[in-house]
Design an enzyme around this catalytic site. Structure first.
Site, PDB file in Angstrom:
ATOM      1  CG  HIS A 382      -2.247   0.661   0.973  1.00 18.09           C
ATOM      2  ND1 HIS A 382      -2.428   1.712   0.098  1.00 18.09           N
ATOM      3  CD2 HIS A 382      -3.469   0.417   1.489  1.00 18.09           C
ATOM      4  CE1 HIS A 382      -3.703   2.080   0.097  1.00 18.09           C
ATOM      5  NE2 HIS A 382      -4.353   1.305   0.927  1.00 18.09           N
ATOM      6  CE1 TYR A 496      -8.155   6.917   7.919  1.00 16.34           C
ATOM      7  CE2 TYR A 496      -9.125   5.498   6.257  1.00 16.34           C
ATOM      8  CZ  TYR A 496      -8.141   6.370   6.648  1.00 16.34           C
ATOM      9  OH  TYR A 496      -7.128   6.695   5.783  1.00 16.34           O
ATOM     10  CB  SER A 498     -10.127   5.282   2.386  1.00 19.76           C
ATOM     11  OG  SER A 498      -9.156   5.781   1.500  1.00 19.76           O
ATOM     12  CB  THR A 509      -6.638   8.652   1.009  1.00 16.90           C
ATOM     13  OG1 THR A 509      -5.687   8.450   2.069  1.00 16.90           O
ATOM     14  CG2 THR A 509      -6.464   7.592  -0.065  1.00 16.90           C
TER      15      THR A 509
END
Length: 664
Positions: A382, A496, A498, A509
């Site tokens: 990532h 959360y 994204s 992001t």
């Protein structure tokens, strides 16, 4: 619906490929010239608008005003804090706005002014990933699974793997030749996703091309991450990892039973190796009848990063430099799993999220994984990039292998059974290496056994119906996640979601905070039952939640959230060694302890996708929104929370929300 049932639906949607007709037409049109035939094979797209045409004129990611960030931060805390906690935090924030915050904001604006080539978030966000010492699988690497091909014959491991490799190379060559269609978000596709738009914007200089697209209500997206899709890897280092890339490499690495192999997929003249040769090489690997290796070096990529960095130095020192470079520089890693998934949908999800790791290399930018029974998907590192780039690649090659497969089931008969172009990569190991591998394998097995995975596909309620009700489908999903947790624990928690900021140069992001005052109020009513409140009032509250969510979504997408801004200000404060009350406040810890961490990469070609929980007592929720169904893959750690129980609660929440929206 189960994942395996979904597979059957995909396969039954249309008859087997009309391959013969497609091949005849392809050969007819391509036979007009050798160049046309070559180009047709070499490139997945040949866009008239160059891939990076809009990049120079992309707008820069804005730094939010300090007062706006503080206001949004306090609003996000309201459903999470008690009244006395809120009062204390409000006083801290007000002081920050007048003192430390002003100094940090001024410094940030200065840094942004002298670095106009990039965004203020890019370096600190890269550093956040690369400095984290936690292992990559589960903690960071997400996964996506392809929907199956409509003909089972094209789901055969050798056939599918060959076509995935060919299409990946076609994508790579189009990208590097600047022939891949630029990524553009069309607000009104009927008006802007047209040939006129492409002709008009192509004629504009790159320095102003974005503005031309903007005039037509279309928004080109940042494509700077795409370069790291191929020939890229994350190198473990003490303290902070590095991303390395070698565009000159022309090979891929294949893993099977824990062994490593390599062969070229690009010829010396720059053309893609023919499909029959790629298939020949893969068959050679599949015909290797050695049992699973008892020294799986790939397990080392699951280790704590400093430990892996130290171990890597050791294995480099005992004669493995060439092998590691071969893996690191490969276009990508193709993983062939011998074990079929069978009918176990949770096993399928686990296979792509973490696997047994004997046959994985988690450091690569991405790994394509193909199972014995024809499932395919990817697991990606990532740090180098986000979902926008990965999903574009995923969708493009899925379309290519479905519409223009270059290797066909009947072509297997043409394979001779041997290959001289496959190189076996055999690691040299010593007692120290073997001991480390054994310990890491035991540790990884214990870790993954503690991971709980749940899956839900809710039928008959999806994007179309949500829009008919006048509510955002994403808002409904996020409300359901909140309600499911509220049903279990009678409280709201930090959540959360994204949100991409790829509309800006070097955007990454932003965090969208879906737990709002509106969702908290609604959950407190719905979790108790709806007998005391009219369904119409609850329906109105759902619409209010949706409206609030839509506002947050727009703000986040336009770089006007508060999370990334505060994150960078905190990093600057840490760099100067100064302690700031706002970041020492327990409230800042509460909102950043994301018990519900959610992300979506919705697409008809995605069968499933997900990631691990980001905190030990949290849930990782990868979700999809389709026209007539809603799905979620949920992960948690068994010793803290139950993903299965949460999925059961989530299904109840979908039913409750759906029932209210249907009421008149």
């Amino acid at each position: 619906m189960t994942l395996l049932a979904a597979k059957r639906v995909f396969i039954s949607q249309k008859p087997a490929h009309s391959v013969t007709k497609k091949r005849v037409l392809t050969h007819f049109f391509c036979s007009k010239s050798t160049k046309a035939a070559n180009d047709n094979y070499e490139y997945i797209q040949q866009s008239r608008v160059p891939t990076m045409h809009f990049q120079p004129s992309l707008p820069r990611l804005p730094i939010p005003k300090l007062d706006d960030t503080c206001r949004r931060y306090l609003n996000a805390l309201k459903p999470l804090l008690k009244d006395d906690e809120m009062q204390r935090t409000q006083a801290i924030v007000e002081k920050f706005q007048k003192t430390d915050g002003v100094a940090l904001q001024t410094e940030l604006q200065h840094l942004d002014e002298v670095n106009k080539h990039t965004s203020y978030i890019r370096k600190p966000w890269f550093d956040m990933y690369l400095e984290d010492r936690r292992p990559l699988p589960i903690n960071y690497n997400p996964f996506l699974v392809f929907s199956p091909e409509s003909s089972e014959q094209y789901n055969k491991q050798l056939v599918k793997a060959t076509n995935l490799v060919v299409s990946s190379m076609r994508f790579l060559k189009s990208l590097r030749a600047n022939l891949l269609e630029p990524e553009v978000f069309h607000l009104n596709p009927k008006k802007s996703d047209t040939q006129f738009f492409r002709t008009f914007t192509r004629l504009l200089p790159s320095s102003v091309s974005w503005y031309g697209a903007y005039l037509m209500n279309a928004y080109p997206l940042d494509m700077s991450q795409y370069a790291n899709l191929f020939n890229s890897t994350r190198i473990p280092m003490i303290g902070k990892d590095e991303i390395e890339m070698d565009k000159s490499a022309k090979h891929i690495v294949v893993m099977r039973n824990g062994y490593f192999y390599a062969f070229d997929v690009i010829k010396p003249d720059g053309n893609i190796v023919p499909p029959i040769e790629i298939a020949q090489n893969l068959q050679h690997i599949l015909n290797d009848h050695r049992p699973k290796t008892d020294i799986p070096v790939g397990i080392l990529t699951t280790a704590e990063r400093n430990h892996w960095a130290t171990t890597r130095r050791h294995i480099l020192g005992i004669g493995n430099k060439k092998i590691l470079h071969k893996i690191d520089s490969s276009a990508f890693v193709l993983i062939l799993d011998d074990e079929p998934v069978g009918t176990d949908e949770l096993q399928l999800l686990r296979r792509y999220l973490h696997g047994e790791a004997d046959n994985r290399w988690f450091d690569k930018s991405f790994s394509l994984i193909v199972t014995k029974d024809g499932f395919a998907g990817l697991n990606f590192e990532h740090a180098w990039g986000d979902g926008v780039a990965v999903l574009r690649y995923f969708q493009d090659i899925k379309k290519d292998i479905s519409e223009k497969p270059r290797f066909h089931p009947e072509d297997e008969k043409k394979l001779s059974g041997g290959s001289s172009s496959v190189e076996s990569l055999n690691f040299k190991v010593d007692d120290i290496t073997c001991g480390i591998i054994a310990k890491e394998k035991k540790k990884y097995d214990q870790w993954t056994k503690n991971l709980d995975v749940g899956f839900l596909m809710y039928e008959g309620f999806g994007k179309k119906e949500c829009k008919d009700f006048g509510v955002s489908p994403d808002a409904v999903m996020q409300l359901a996640f909140q309600l499911a947790f509220f049903k279990q624990e009678a409280r709201s928690v930090a959540a959360y979601e994204s949100c991409s900021t790829a509309a800006f140069k070097h955007g990454r992001t932003e965090t969208l905070r879906p737990c709002t005052v509106q969702t908290n109020n609604l959950c407190s009513i719905m979790a108790k039952g709806t007998s005391d409140v009219s369904l119409q009032k609850i329906k109105k509250m759902i619409i209010d939640c949706s409206n609030a969510h839509t506002t947050l979504t727009k703000e986040a997408a336009m770089g006007q959230g508060f999370d990334r801004h505060l994150f960078v200000l905190r990093k600057m404060a840490d760099g100067s060694g100064k302690k700031i009350d706002l970041f020492e406040d327990p409230a800042y810890g509460i909102i950043n302890h994301n018990i519900l961490s959610t992300s979506t990469l919705s697409s008809p070609v995605v069968l499933a996708g997900g990631f691990g929980p980001v905190v030990n007592d949290g849930f990782g929720i990868g979700y999809m929104i389709q026209d007539r169904r809603l799905g979620a893959v949920v992960t948690s750690y068994r010793d803290k929370r139950s993903a299965k129980e949460y999925v059961d609660s989530l299904e109840e929440s979908f039913k409750d929300i759906h029932k209210v929206l249907l009421s008149r």
